[in-house]
Motif scaffolding. Structure first.
Motif, PDB file in Angstrom:
ATOM      1  N   SER A   1      35.666  20.746  48.634  1.00 43.97           N
ATOM      2  CA  SER A   1      35.593  20.727  50.001  1.00 43.97           C
ATOM      3  C   SER A   1      36.828  19.728  50.691  1.00 43.97           C
ATOM      4  CB  SER A   1      34.176  20.129  50.400  1.00 43.97           C
ATOM      5  OG  SER A   1      34.077  19.021  50.026  1.00 43.97           O
TER       6      SER A   1
ATOM      7  N   THR B   1      34.841  33.049  58.792  1.00 45.71           N
ATOM      8  CA  THR B   1      34.513  31.707  59.092  1.00 45.71           C
ATOM      9  C   THR B   1      33.901  30.785  58.110  1.00 45.71           C
ATOM     10  OG1 THR B   1      32.481  32.016  60.211  1.00 45.71           O
ATOM     11  CG2 THR B   1      34.452  32.621  61.624  1.00 45.71           C
ATOM     12  N   PRO B   2      34.077  29.348  58.416  1.00 48.80           N
ATOM     13  CA  PRO B   2      33.250  28.687  57.256  1.00 48.80           C
ATOM     14  C   PRO B   2      31.712  29.034  57.231  1.00 48.80           C
ATOM     15  CG  PRO B   2      34.827  27.147  58.568  1.00 48.80           C
ATOM     16  CD  PRO B   2      34.695  28.721  59.100  1.00 48.80           C
ATOM     17  N   GLU B   3      31.121  29.107  58.441  1.00 49.17           N
ATOM     18  CA  GLU B   3      29.798  29.613  58.527  1.00 49.17           C
ATOM     19  C   GLU B   3      29.536  30.861  57.637  1.00 49.17           C
ATOM     20  OE1 GLU B   3      30.909  26.778  61.507  1.00 49.17           O
ATOM     21  OE2 GLU B   3      31.778  28.747  60.995  1.00 49.17           O
ATOM     22  N   GLU B   4      30.308  31.771  57.919  1.00 54.57           N
ATOM     23  CA  GLU B   4      30.260  33.102  57.519  1.00 54.57           C
ATOM     24  C   GLU B   4      30.361  33.000  55.935  1.00 54.57           C
ATOM     25  OE1 GLU B   4      31.615  36.256  60.894  1.00 54.57           O
ATOM     26  OE2 GLU B   4      32.987  35.169  59.599  1.00 54.57           O
TER      27      GLU B   4
ATOM     28  N   ILE C   1      29.466  30.442  54.118  1.00 57.07           N
ATOM     29  CA  ILE C   1      28.392  29.914  53.523  1.00 57.07           C
ATOM     30  C   ILE C   1      27.085  31.092  53.389  1.00 57.07           C
ATOM     31  CG2 ILE C   1      26.393  28.089  53.954  1.00 57.07           C
ATOM     32  CD1 ILE C   1      28.725  26.462  54.896  1.00 57.07           C
ATOM     33  N   GLU C   2      26.836  31.698  54.769  1.00 52.60           N
ATOM     34  CA  GLU C   2      25.908  32.742  54.729  1.00 52.60           C
ATOM     35  C   GLU C   2      25.993  33.835  53.763  1.00 52.60           C
ATOM     36  OE1 GLU C   2      26.221  34.056  58.771  1.00 52.60           O
ATOM     37  OE2 GLU C   2      25.703  31.976  59.928  1.00 52.60           O
TER      38      GLU C   2
ATOM     39  N   ARG D   1      32.490  15.779  62.214  1.00 49.65           N
ATOM     40  CA  ARG D   1      31.266  16.573  61.751  1.00 49.65           C
ATOM     41  C   ARG D   1      31.121  16.071  60.260  1.00 49.65           C
ATOM     42  NH1 ARG D   1      31.572  19.843  57.626  1.00 49.65           N
ATOM     43  NH2 ARG D   1      33.992  20.118  57.502  1.00 49.65           N
TER      44      ARG D   1
ATOM     45  N   ASP E   1      29.947  18.351  54.710  1.00 49.43           N
ATOM     46  CA  ASP E   1      29.312  19.268  53.986  1.00 49.43           C
ATOM     47  C   ASP E   1      29.928  19.912  52.557  1.00 49.43           C
ATOM     48  OD1 ASP E   1      28.063  21.589  53.111  1.00 49.43           O
ATOM     49  OD2 ASP E   1      27.861  22.392  55.128  1.00 49.43           O
TER      50      ASP E   1
ATOM     51  N   LYS F   1      30.040  22.599  51.322  1.00 49.23           N
ATOM     52  CA  LYS F   1      30.391  23.942  51.139  1.00 49.23           C
ATOM     53  C   LYS F   1      31.509  24.282  52.135  1.00 49.23           C
ATOM     54  CE  LYS F   1      25.745  25.709  50.022  1.00 49.23           C
ATOM     55  NZ  LYS F   1      24.922  24.451  49.744  1.00 49.23           N
ATOM     56  N   ARG F   2      32.144  23.368  52.727  1.00 50.33           N
ATOM     57  CA  ARG F   2      33.086  23.683  53.658  1.00 50.33           C
ATOM     58  C   ARG F   2      34.211  22.449  53.627  1.00 50.33           C
ATOM     59  NH1 ARG F   2      30.993  24.228  59.671  1.00 50.33           N
ATOM     60  NH2 ARG F   2      33.364  24.164  60.545  1.00 50.33           N
TER      61      ARG F   2
ATOM     62  N   ASP G   1      37.701  19.462  58.352  1.00 50.55           N
ATOM     63  CA  ASP G   1      38.263  20.011  59.838  1.00 50.55           C
ATOM     64  C   ASP G   1      39.554  19.721  60.104  1.00 50.55           C
ATOM     65  OD1 ASP G   1      35.570  20.970  59.810  1.00 50.55           O
ATOM     66  OD2 ASP G   1      35.000  19.475  61.194  1.00 50.55           O
TER      67      ASP G   1
END
Length: 625
Positions: free
Chosen positions: A152, A167-170, A172-173, A484, A487, A489-490, A493
Motif C-alpha cells: 500500500s 478508483t481505490p474504492e472500486e 476494493i469493492e 486518511r 488502509d 488495501k489502498r 494519498d
C-alpha cells in the motif's frame, strides 16, 4: 543435523536440513551443476505417516521414511525442481489426514492457496559486499527509519473491461487489490529514489513472511521461511535488499516470534498434536485470535531462531524488529501474571545467537512494558536488543499535541518526563503504523486545532522528535501529513501533495531528515547524558522549552514555543557568545510559515540572546562564537 542442538533449542540453521532442498550434481567435463531432484525433510514426531504430493508426481503421493531419531520424515524425489509446488500429507494417529504447507518451506502460493514452492536458494548472487563489511548498529550516528507496508505504499493502476481506471474504492469493492501490487523488483528503484529524496537511511518492512490474511499485515504467519508471494519470489526479494544496499540504504524486517496463524494447513496441530503451540487454551490463544508459540520447547526455539537467522543470512536483512515482546516477557503480556521465564531465556538466546553470527545487525524490541534491561547485553543480564521502541514517549508526545495550545501549560511536563528515564535503555522514537489505523486518526489529524492549525503543530512535533535523543522511525504517509487513516488495501494519498499545506510540510520533513543525517550533535551521543542539556524547562505558562544537543564541540540549541502566542524579543542566556546560526525554523515561509527564509542568524550580547518566537514553532540554532 545435530539432534542435541535441535532439541535443546540451540540450533540456528535447521533450515539447511529441513524443508525442500534442491540437489545438484556435477555433469560433464565442464563440471557444471545440474539439478537431479529435491530432498524433502519435515519434523512430525507424532504423525502416523507422512507423504509429499506436488507437481513433480502429478499430485500423487510419495511416501516419506522416518529418519534420524524417528521423529523426522524424509524422501528424495528425482526430477523435482525449483518452482514446483508441493504439500505434505500428515496422516494423524486419530485417522485424519491433513494437507500442510512446509513449516520450513522457502516459498508459498498466493493466498488463499497454500502449497509450498521449491526454491533454489543458491541462484541469486549478491553484489553488496562493501555494504555488508561496513554496516553497523548506528549507535554512534543517525538511524532514520521509514516504516512501510509493501502493498500500500504505491499501487499500479487497475482498469475495468473498458479501459477505465478504477478508483481505490472500486478496486476494493471488486476485490482486485492484488492487481495493484508492485513486485519486489519493480519497487526497488522506486523505493531507492524516494528514500534518498526524503532523507531516510533505513527502511523497515512490515512482515514479508507469508500470511493468509491481508488484514493481518503479516503479523499472523503461515510461512515463517517464505517471502510472501504477493510481491514475488525469494530471488526477487534478494534483489530488492541488494539494490537498497548498493545505494547505501539499510533494511530491517518485522519478525513475529510470539504467535502464528490458526489456519489448519499451517503450524497449528501440525502432526495432529500441539507441536508448536501451548496445549492449554488459557495461554494457547493470543488476543489477536492466533496461536501462541510454546517457547519452553527446544524444537520450537530452534524453529524461531532458525527463521530469524534465515532472514539475516539468506536475504542480507540488516536487522529485525521483533513484535509484541511484552508477550514474551510476561505471560500473555500481563505483568500481574508474572514473568515467563522460559520465554525470556529464549529471547536472550535468540538475540545472543544472532549477534554472535551477525555482530552488526540491528535488533529492535516493540515492548510497551517497563521491564528493565531490554537493551542491556545478555552477558550483563539483559535481553540483548539494540533498541527498544519508546512507547511512553510516543503516548506522552501525541497526548501533548492533542491538547489545545492555551491548555498546554498544565501538560508542560509531558515533554520533559522522557528525560527522567531516557538513559535506562537505548530507545527508538516511533510514530508507527499502529498510530494511524483503526479509528486512531493519522499523526496530522491528531494535532489540535483546525485544518490550518494542524500543520504548524505537526511541524513542531517532528522538530521536537528529531532533536530529542533516540533513533527515529516514521510510518509512510506521515511525511506528507496524510489525513486518511492507513488502509492496507489502498495506496497512500500522494495526490494531496498538490495542496500547498501538504507540499510545504513534506519539504520541511525532507529538510529535517537531511539535517538529522548531517548534524552529528543530533545523534552522536544519543545514549550519553552529556549529549543533552536543559537550558530552560520550567516556563509552564509560556510553554517554551530550550535545550541543547551536544557531541564534543558540536552543539545545537533547540528553542520550542509550543503555545499559541507569539513572543516578541524573548530572552535567554547561553554561554558568552554573540551570534547563532539558524539551521532550521519550522515557521519559515518555505514551510508554510510567516518568518522570512532569509533570517538565518540571531544576535546576542555576551550570551544574552533575544528574538521573536512565533507561535507553535521550533528553531535549531548553532552557536557561532
Amino acid at each position: 543435523m545435530d539432534l542435541y542442538e535441535f532439541y535443546s533449542g540451540r540450533c540456528f540453521d535447521a533450515y539447511n536440513e529441513l524443508g525442500a532442498h534442491v540437489v545438484k550434481e556435477n555433469v560433464g567435463k565442464s563440471r557444471r551443476k545440474a539439478v537431479t531432484g529435491v530432498d524433502f525433510v519435515t519434523y512430525a514426531p507424532n504423525a502416523e505417516s507422512v507423504t509429499v504430493t506436488g507437481e513433480f508426481n502429478s499430485w500423487g503421493e510419495t511416501a516419506m521414511e522416518r529418519c534420524y531419531d524417528g521423529s523426522f520424515f524424509k524422501c528424495f524425489v528425482p526430477g523435482a525442481k525449483a518452482g514446483q509446488m508441493y504439500k505434505y500429507k500428515i496422516y494423524q494417529r486419530d485417522g485424519y489426514c491433513v494437507d500442510h504447507c512446509d513449516p520450513y518451506g522457502f516459498g508459498m502460493e498466493l493466498r488463499p492457496a497454500f502449497a509450498s514452492i521449491i526454491r533454489d536458494m543458491d541462484e541469486y548472487t549478491f553484489g553488496d559486499a562493501r555494504w555488508m563489511r561496513t554496516r553497523n548498529e548506528c549507535k554512534g550516528g543517525p538511524l532514520n527509519v521509514y516504516e512501510m507496508h509493501m502493498g500500500s505504499w504505491h499501487c499500479k493502476p487497475v482498469y475495468d473491461e473498458n479501459g477505465k481506471q478504477l478508483t481505490p474504492e472500486e478496486v476494493i469493492e471488486t476485490d482486485r487489490v492484488a492487481e495493484g501490487w508492485y513486485t519486489y523488483r519493480e519497487i526497488a528503484p522506486m523505493l531507492v529514489e524516494y528514500l534518498k529524496e526524503q532523507g531516510y537511511n533505513y527502511v523497515e518492512f512490515m512482515p514479508l513472511s507469508e500470511h493468509p490474511c491481508d488484514e493481518s499485515w503479516g503479523y499472523q504467519n503461515t510461512g515463517f521461511f517464505s517471502p510472501t508471494a504477493r510481491y514475488g519470489t525469494a530471488d526477487d526479494l534478494k534483489f530488492l535488499i541488494d539494490t537498497l544496499h548498493k545505494n547505501g540504504i539499510g533494511a530491517i524486517m518485522d519478525y513475529v516470534p510470539v504467535h502464528f496463524a490458526l489456519d489448519g494447513y499451517g503450524l497449528a496441530k501440525y502432526d495432529g498434536t500441539n507441536l508448536y503451540e501451548h496445549p492449554t487454551d488459557d495461554v494457547g490463544y493470543s488476543e489477536w485470535g492466533s496461536k501462541n508459540f510454546i517457547h519452553s520447547k527446544g524444537e520450537v526455539q530452534t524453529f524461531l531462531k532458525s527463521a530469524a537467522n534465515y532472514w539475516l543470512t539468506e536475504y542480507h536483512f540488516d536487522g529485525l524488529r521483533m513484535d509484541a515482546i511484552s508477550r514474551i516477557i510476561y505471560w500473555m503480556g500481563d505483568e500481574s501474571r508474572g514473568v515467563n521465564d522460559r520465554a525470556v531465556e529464549f529471547i536472550k538466546g535468540l538475540n545472543q545467537g544472532l549477534k554472535d553470527r551477525h555482530p552488526s545487525c540491528i535488533l529492535c524490541a516493540e515492548d510497551s512494558t517497563d521491564y528493565k534491561g531490554t537493551t542491556k547485553e545478555v552477558g550483563y543480564g539483559g535481553l540483548g536488543f539494540d533498541y527498544k521502541w519508546d512507547m511512553g514517549w510516543m503516548n506522552d508526545t501525541l497526548n501533548f499535541f492533542r491538547t489545545l495550545p492555551f491548555c498546554r501549560g498544565d501538560q508542560y511536563h509531558k515533554l520533559t518526563f522522557s528525560m527522567m528515564y531516557f538513559y535506562n535503555e537505548r530507545y527508538m522514537l516511533p510514530l508507527s503504523h499502529d498510530e494511524v489505523v483503526h479509528g486512531k486518526a493519522t499523526i496530522a489529524q491528531k494535532m489540535a486545532g483546525s485544518y490550518e492549525e494542524k500543520f504548524p503543530n505537526a511541524k513542531a512535533l517532528y522538530a521536537y522528535m528529531y532533536a530529542h535523543p533516540g533513533k527515529k522511525l516514521n510510518f509512510m504517509g506521515n511525511e506528507i501529513a496524510q489525513l486518511r487513516e492507513w488502509d492496507e488495501k489502498r495506496e497512500q494519498d500522494w495526490d494531496i501533495l498538490k495542496y500547498p499545506n501538504h507540499d510545504s510540510f513534506n519539504r520541511f520533513i525532507k529538510d529535517l531528515n537531511k539535517l538529522y543525517l548531517k548534524e552529528p550533535a543530533l545523534s552522536g551521543w544519543d545514549d550519553d547524558p552529556h549529549g543533552f542539556d536543559w537550558i530552560l524547562c520550567g516556563k509552564e505558562q509560556d510553554v517554551v522549552y530550550i535545550f541543547q544537543r551536544v557531541i564534543e564541540e558540536n552543539k545545537i540549541v533547540v528553542v520550542m514555543n509550543l503555545s499559541g502566542n507569539t513572543y516578541r524579543d524573548y530572552h535567554f542566556r547561553y554561554g558568552e557568545g554573540n551570534s547563532m546560526k539558524v539551521l532550521m525554523n519550522t515557521d519559515w515561509n518555505k514551510y508554510g510559515g510567516n518568518t522570512k527564509d532569509t533570517v538565518k542568524s540571531i544576535k546576542g550580547v555576551c550570551g544574552d540572546f533575544g528574538f521573536d518566537l512565533p507561535a507553535l514553532s521550533v528553531m535549531y540554532l548553532k552557536p557561532v562564537d
